[in-house]
Design an enzyme around this catalytic site. Sequence first.
Site, PDB file in Angstrom:
ATOM      1  N   CYS A 135       0.832  -1.210   0.000  1.00 11.07           N
ATOM      2  CA  CYS A 135       0.000   0.000   0.000  1.00 11.07           C
ATOM      3  C   CYS A 135       0.861   1.252   0.000  1.00 11.07           C
ATOM      4  O   CYS A 135       1.377   1.669   1.047  1.00 11.07           O
ATOM      5  CB  CYS A 135      -0.936  -0.004   1.194  1.00 11.07           C
ATOM      6  SG  CYS A 135      -2.001   1.448   1.256  1.00 11.07           S
ATOM      7  N   CYS A 138      -0.465   4.096   2.122  1.00 10.07           N
ATOM      8  CA  CYS A 138      -0.246   3.944   3.565  1.00 10.07           C
ATOM      9  C   CYS A 138       1.220   4.169   3.936  1.00 10.07           C
ATOM     10  O   CYS A 138       1.513   4.821   4.929  1.00 10.07           O
ATOM     11  CB  CYS A 138      -0.600   2.531   4.042  1.00 10.07           C
ATOM     12  SG  CYS A 138      -2.034   1.785   3.285  1.00 10.07           S
ATOM     13  N   ASP A 139       2.121   3.590   3.168  1.00  5.36           N
ATOM     14  CA  ASP A 139       3.509   3.492   3.619  1.00  5.36           C
ATOM     15  C   ASP A 139       4.507   4.358   2.851  1.00  5.36           C
ATOM     16  O   ASP A 139       5.675   4.437   3.229  1.00  5.36           O
ATOM     17  CB  ASP A 139       3.984   2.026   3.521  1.00  5.36           C
ATOM     18  CG  ASP A 139       3.175   1.115   4.449  1.00  5.36           C
ATOM     19  OD1 ASP A 139       2.626   1.642   5.427  1.00  5.36           O
ATOM     20  OD2 ASP A 139       3.103  -0.084   4.184  1.00  5.36           O
TER      21      ASP A 139
END
Length: 308
Positions: A135, A138-139
């Site tokens: 992701c 997200c990261d």
Amino acid sequence: MKKEKLIIIGSGPAGLTAAIYAARAEMSPLIFEGNEPGGQLMGTTEIENFPGVPDGTMGPGLMNRMREQAKKFGGRTEFKRIEKVDFSDPSTLKLWSGDEEFPAETVIVATGASARWLNLGKGEEKFWGKGYTACATCDGAFFRDKIVGVVGGGDSACEEASFLTRFASKVYLIHRRDELRASKAMQKRVFDNDKIEILWDKTVTDLRGEEKLESVELTDTQSGKASELKLDGLFMAIGHNPNTEIFEGQLDRHENKYLKVENFVKSNVPSVFIAGDCADWRYRQAVTAAGFGCMAALEAERFLAEKE
Ligand code: NAP
């Protein structure tokens, strides 16, 4: 056999948000948590984009708090997986976990999707969350000024590669063929970006490093030759599989196996509602899944009120 007012299948942000709303509406929902309680966020580290949490939060912590919140208002959780459903009679929906049958008046399906992994059979678990992730949204921010790779050649891979150039100093797009599957517009974004280098005809065949990911082995799909590529992060973008197998023949699905919805959360069965990634291949965010969970619970509540 007690007929439940509402059964929720799935315990990611969609299922648990549905549970919070339904529990507060005194529907006493029964939540089947499945094999991976908490869903995909259990595999992430810090979440920085969940509204109202400016200091960030860890994925598993967020999910545990959502579960607590659902239970606080009377939600009941079962650490079981629903393996079979029969929705042919909308007034009594039937669900099974093993031999145990659970009848219900309404059901919210929030079974999510699972990222596809390389299935190397080695190293994947070791590096999961330590450089190996699925992701970028997200990261990505954790890879500022670092070198990363993105595996895949579809819209997701191109979008993630472009997004990652905001942080990373260099992004390799690793694709198994010599042409991209992504839309022309998305391809152009990649071709026009100086920070992205496409490695054609390559698959990742090994993950390497001590504590965290340090390099990968690439194998050329034409020559079979192996090489090593140093990088700090590897983002998988080879698609997701919606967890919808048990609904085959029961709920309408798209060709890509995601569930079909009308009016955001309605299925083709009037007493069954759908929320989150099992119907959404476009946004796939915790906050969007939570939003659909809320809508599904409100619709289930409305459905029962109208029936009564
Ligand atoms: P996708 O279109 O199915 O693409 C998956 C990519 O991963 C393909 O390039 C495929 O290679 C590659 N791949 C699959 N299995 C692999 C493996 N085992 N090893 C190496 N490579 C592998 O998936 P997606 O990109 O996640 O997109 C899913 C859907 O969402 C699509 O309909 C897409 O258009 C849509 N989407 C849209 C947007 C947007 O419009 N903004 C953004 C993201 C996604 P091959 O090409 O060789 O098959």
